[in-house]
Design a protein around this motif. Sequence first.
Motif, PDB file in Angstrom:
ATOM      1  N   ARG A 501      -2.670  -0.923   2.092  1.00  0.00           N
ATOM      2  CA  ARG A 501      -2.896  -0.714   3.529  1.00  0.00           C
ATOM      3  C   ARG A 501      -1.961  -0.468   4.656  1.00  0.00           C
ATOM      4  O   ARG A 501      -2.047   0.247   5.582  1.00  0.00           O
ATOM      5  CB  ARG A 501      -3.735  -2.133   3.974  1.00  0.00           C
ATOM      6  N   ASP A 502      -0.662  -0.791   4.376  1.00  0.00           N
ATOM      7  CA  ASP A 502       0.824  -0.804   4.967  1.00  0.00           C
ATOM      8  C   ASP A 502       1.288   0.603   4.795  1.00  0.00           C
ATOM      9  O   ASP A 502       2.337   0.651   5.258  1.00  0.00           O
ATOM     10  CB  ASP A 502       1.445  -1.984   5.225  1.00  0.00           C
ATOM     11  N   LYS A 503       0.826   1.445   3.984  1.00  0.00           N
ATOM     12  CA  LYS A 503       1.357   2.604   3.519  1.00  0.00           C
ATOM     13  C   LYS A 503       1.685   3.570   4.767  1.00  0.00           C
ATOM     14  O   LYS A 503       0.858   3.625   5.519  1.00  0.00           O
ATOM     15  CB  LYS A 503       0.548   3.329   2.669  1.00  0.00           C
ATOM     16  N   LYS A 504       2.809   3.916   4.923  1.00  0.00           N
ATOM     17  CA  LYS A 504       3.279   4.989   5.894  1.00  0.00           C
ATOM     18  C   LYS A 504       3.556   6.354   5.272  1.00  0.00           C
ATOM     19  O   LYS A 504       3.289   7.261   5.715  1.00  0.00           O
ATOM     20  CB  LYS A 504       4.468   4.442   6.703  1.00  0.00           C
ATOM     21  N   PHE A 505       4.405   6.317   4.228  1.00  0.00           N
ATOM     22  CA  PHE A 505       4.816   7.659   3.513  1.00  0.00           C
ATOM     23  C   PHE A 505       4.500   7.708   2.092  1.00  0.00           C
ATOM     24  O   PHE A 505       4.552   6.733   1.325  1.00  0.00           O
ATOM     25  CB  PHE A 505       6.255   8.014   3.737  1.00  0.00           C
ATOM     26  N   SER A 506       4.033   8.848   1.493  1.00  0.00           N
ATOM     27  CA  SER A 506       4.000   9.159   0.147  1.00  0.00           C
ATOM     28  C   SER A 506       4.711  10.203  -0.239  1.00  0.00           C
ATOM     29  O   SER A 506       4.831  11.251   0.311  1.00  0.00           O
ATOM     30  CB  SER A 506       2.409   9.148  -0.056  1.00  0.00           C
ATOM     31  N   THR A 507       5.113  10.412  -1.602  1.00  0.00           N
ATOM     32  CA  THR A 507       6.160  11.360  -1.884  1.00  0.00           C
ATOM     33  C   THR A 507       5.873  11.568  -3.237  1.00  0.00           C
ATOM     34  O   THR A 507       5.545  10.571  -3.997  1.00  0.00           O
ATOM     35  CB  THR A 507       7.287  11.592  -1.366  1.00  0.00           C
ATOM     36  N   CYS A 508       6.847  12.297  -4.188  1.00  0.00           N
ATOM     37  CA  CYS A 508       7.031  12.456  -5.515  1.00  0.00           C
ATOM     38  C   CYS A 508       8.457  13.240  -5.773  1.00  0.00           C
ATOM     39  O   CYS A 508       8.614  13.830  -5.003  1.00  0.00           O
ATOM     40  CB  CYS A 508       5.916  13.066  -6.255  1.00  0.00           C
ATOM     41  N   ALA A 509       8.988  13.144  -7.068  1.00  0.00           N
ATOM     42  CA  ALA A 509      10.192  13.638  -7.301  1.00  0.00           C
ATOM     43  C   ALA A 509       9.660  15.202  -7.602  1.00  0.00           C
ATOM     44  O   ALA A 509       8.669  15.584  -8.006  1.00  0.00           O
ATOM     45  CB  ALA A 509      10.562  13.224  -8.655  1.00  0.00           C
ATOM     46  N   PRO A 510      10.666  16.077  -7.168  1.00  0.00           N
ATOM     47  CA  PRO A 510      10.360  17.531  -7.399  1.00  0.00           C
ATOM     48  C   PRO A 510      10.110  17.887  -8.980  1.00  0.00           C
ATOM     49  O   PRO A 510       9.440  18.818  -9.137  1.00  0.00           O
ATOM     50  CB  PRO A 510      11.802  18.331  -7.085  1.00  0.00           C
ATOM     51  N   ASN A 511      10.523  16.901  -9.893  1.00  0.00           N
ATOM     52  CA  ASN A 511      10.276  17.195 -11.334  1.00  0.00           C
ATOM     53  C   ASN A 511       9.067  16.677 -11.753  1.00  0.00           C
ATOM     54  O   ASN A 511       8.895  16.226 -13.019  1.00  0.00           O
ATOM     55  CB  ASN A 511      11.486  16.815 -12.061  1.00  0.00           C
ATOM     56  N   PHE A 512       8.454  15.825 -10.865  1.00  0.00           N
ATOM     57  CA  PHE A 512       6.942  14.996 -10.909  1.00  0.00           C
ATOM     58  C   PHE A 512       7.512  13.876 -12.008  1.00  0.00           C
ATOM     59  O   PHE A 512       6.303  13.639 -12.574  1.00  0.00           O
ATOM     60  CB  PHE A 512       5.997  15.830 -11.638  1.00  0.00           C
ATOM     61  N   TYR A 514       8.085  10.870 -11.028  1.00  0.00           N
ATOM     62  CA  TYR A 514       7.672   9.716 -10.418  1.00  0.00           C
ATOM     63  C   TYR A 514       7.064   9.908  -9.233  1.00  0.00           C
ATOM     64  O   TYR A 514       7.518  11.192  -8.629  1.00  0.00           O
ATOM     65  CB  TYR A 514       8.639   8.573 -10.463  1.00  0.00           C
ATOM     66  N   ALA A 515       6.040   9.130  -8.743  1.00  0.00           N
ATOM     67  CA  ALA A 515       5.760   8.929  -7.314  1.00  0.00           C
ATOM     68  C   ALA A 515       6.100   7.777  -6.713  1.00  0.00           C
ATOM     69  O   ALA A 515       6.418   6.923  -7.335  1.00  0.00           O
ATOM     70  CB  ALA A 515       4.057   9.314  -7.265  1.00  0.00           C
ATOM     71  N   SER A 516       5.918   7.930  -5.628  1.00  0.00           N
ATOM     72  CA  SER A 516       6.423   6.657  -4.583  1.00  0.00           C
ATOM     73  C   SER A 516       5.671   6.633  -3.269  1.00  0.00           C
ATOM     74  O   SER A 516       5.489   7.397  -2.480  1.00  0.00           O
ATOM     75  CB  SER A 516       7.905   6.691  -4.248  1.00  0.00           C
ATOM     76  N   LEU A 517       5.478   5.291  -2.923  1.00  0.00           N
ATOM     77  CA  LEU A 517       4.767   5.010  -1.520  1.00  0.00           C
ATOM     78  C   LEU A 517       5.678   4.008  -0.896  1.00  0.00           C
ATOM     79  O   LEU A 517       6.078   2.943  -1.323  1.00  0.00           O
ATOM     80  CB  LEU A 517       3.231   4.238  -2.117  1.00  0.00           C
ATOM     81  N   CYS A 518       5.792   4.501   0.450  1.00  0.00           N
ATOM     82  CA  CYS A 518       6.621   3.551   1.320  1.00  0.00           C
ATOM     83  C   CYS A 518       5.981   2.729   2.386  1.00  0.00           C
ATOM     84  O   CYS A 518       5.085   3.454   3.026  1.00  0.00           O
ATOM     85  CB  CYS A 518       7.820   4.239   1.780  1.00  0.00           C
ATOM     86  N   GLU A 519       6.059   1.445   2.593  1.00  0.00           N
ATOM     87  CA  GLU A 519       5.466   0.850   3.572  1.00  0.00           C
ATOM     88  C   GLU A 519       6.130   0.867   4.839  1.00  0.00           C
ATOM     89  O   GLU A 519       7.187   1.434   5.030  1.00  0.00           O
ATOM     90  CB  GLU A 519       5.126  -0.613   3.366  1.00  0.00           C
ATOM     91  N   CYS A 520       5.483   0.551   6.223  1.00  0.00           N
ATOM     92  CA  CYS A 520       6.175   0.475   7.293  1.00  0.00           C
ATOM     93  C   CYS A 520       7.328  -0.118   7.363  1.00  0.00           C
ATOM     94  O   CYS A 520       8.392   0.155   8.082  1.00  0.00           O
ATOM     95  CB  CYS A 520       5.257  -0.016   8.284  1.00  0.00           C
ATOM     96  N   LEU A 521       7.421  -1.408   6.548  1.00  0.00           N
ATOM     97  CA  LEU A 521       8.630  -2.088   6.638  1.00  0.00           C
ATOM     98  C   LEU A 521       9.158  -2.576   5.043  1.00  0.00           C
ATOM     99  O   LEU A 521       8.240  -2.999   4.372  1.00  0.00           O
ATOM    100  CB  LEU A 521       8.493  -3.457   7.367  1.00  0.00           C
ATOM    101  N   ARG A 522      10.053  -2.635   4.847  1.00  0.00           N
ATOM    102  CA  ARG A 522      10.779  -3.288   3.561  1.00  0.00           C
ATOM    103  C   ARG A 522      10.617  -2.619   2.367  1.00  0.00           C
ATOM    104  O   ARG A 522      11.536  -2.468   1.674  1.00  0.00           O
ATOM    105  CB  ARG A 522      10.577  -4.720   3.629  1.00  0.00           C
ATOM    106  N   ARG A 523       9.429  -2.396   1.979  1.00  0.00           N
ATOM    107  CA  ARG A 523       9.270  -2.192   0.676  1.00  0.00           C
ATOM    108  C   ARG A 523       8.711  -0.538   0.123  1.00  0.00           C
ATOM    109  O   ARG A 523       8.094   0.166   1.074  1.00  0.00           O
ATOM    110  CB  ARG A 523       7.691  -3.300   0.199  1.00  0.00           C
TER     111      ARG A 523
END
Length: 589
Positions: A501-512, A514-523
């Motif tokens: 619910r606190d997710k702000k950004f989503s992305t992945c590595a250009p070589n696919f 891994y993927a990553s989700l970033c919250e508004c704060l800290r994690r």
Amino acid sequence: MASSNYTLKVNRDLLDPNFESYRLSLDPIPTYDVELDAAVEEVTLKDCPYTLEHVRAFAMYNYLHLDPWYDDSVLFVDCKGRVLSLTVTLDTVLGKPREVFRLATEVERREDRVCPSLSLTSATWAALSDGAGRLYLLRTSKRGDSTHGKWEPLFTEDLGEPFIVLHSVAHVQAGAHTLEVLLLRVVKDPQETAGSGYSVTLEWITVANAPGQGLEKNYEVKKRRLLRGKSVPHYAAVTPQGDGLMVASEKPFAFTHLDGQPLKQPQPAAGEPPVELDKPDPVYFWQQTSDDVTANVRLPEGVTKDAIQFRLTADTISVGVRGSASLLEGQLYASVDPEACTWILRENKSLEVSLQKRTEGPVWPELVMGDRRGEHVMSDEQAALVRERLTHLTSEDTHANPDLDKPACNSQELEDCDGYPEDTSSLVHFDGESLKTTQVVNLGSHQYLFTVSADPTLMPCLCLRHDVDALLWQPRPDRPADMWEHVATFNALGYVQASKRDKKFSTCAPNFSYASLCECLRRAFIYRQPSPADGVLFNRKLGRQVGQVAKQQVAGLASDKVVLGFRATDERLFALTSANLFVLKVNHE
């Protein structure tokens, strides 16, 4: 060139039907940070233009920019207007971000400014917006190391209202070095009276120098195209050769202007259905009974009774405001009795007109002949008549035929997710010459997740949710029959991201990898592709040995500041706050 429906073709070889879940890994993620000399200022929205589209376009903007042409190189703009660049070669020895360009200081004085934005056009060019309406096209020379000099502006122009740069590409056309830049604005729209009063515009600008002249010559605008829509697009990018545009959005976009001149709405070819565009808000509402007609005409703000101009004959009507064009004018569908007709100014600033039919009984299909700007509202009398005519097709029983094997549908058991949205998301390809759609994909339930550049020579990829998985699609504008290619899958990521619910950004590595989700704060959460298990693992529930494991990791940022930017490379994650730039070493190879 007529638009055609297109279906995204999933590569079944990239799906894993046996995927179980991510395993939490406690392996530490080395994290390093650089303290910034000047803060990265988050441009906050003013109360006046604070709409949902402003939030989507500017409040959720990613302030950190990844240079896809050079490994582990990121850029951002600080509160002093400096464009700073940092290239990481050794994590334990992080240098200070280096200034490559500086914006004018008078930018801060404009109250309606938005966040500065940057797009890396090519290996030696960049497009920059100062957030106050000025566009810079900069020759950067080769970036990615500490030896290259500062960027040189070869084209600048004040384009009026503030905007952000969504995408840009460079190519050679007819011997001329050409740059295509795509800009986004949220502007006040006087025609948008029922909603927020704002609309979204995409401006596609082509800038080039004269054929045969070197890069040192002056650049000028060769072509301007304007698209208008009612929602901020999830994805918008120009094709590598500048001959097309792709847009993914909740509500449709359409070209409205070319080089400042309005475009005429295209007429469908013979045998083709007309293209459905967003209908403008009705100018008036009307309803009828067997003997009278009532119309409510919407009036501009501040109109008084003395300013209203009303004229009625047995066969014509004209309603307007002094000094403005007529709001309702033309021949009535049938004759009325002018002596029995009245009008009154209501408190909700609408003009109510009551018309007495000369001939009772016949139903009018329209109020004014050929006028489609009004909306017909069915009266209680008409609704009762329709209900009576359809009685033989309906039943008052919940389950009229209990002998059927399948029970009747109970609408009370439906949940919100079962409803079909009024506006369906779509992915559209526009031809750059005709400005018409050539391919249309109905995204339906395929929720947009994020955009990533896997290959800087190609268009950015877009990630969509398919069931529980997240599928990455690479646009291929040179393949009309297979324009979007399924290139990677992140198992269960569509399901996982919905729980953050606190997710702000989503992305992945250009070589696919891994993927990553970033919250508004800290994690930040990292989800890796399945890899061979380190030891022997046994699934007791299924009674078989597990050969591959997909790891999940959680990284913490030592900061209480809001995350303003988040990007991923093959080896590292970058997170930007107002005071620090964090570098997370995700892969060691």
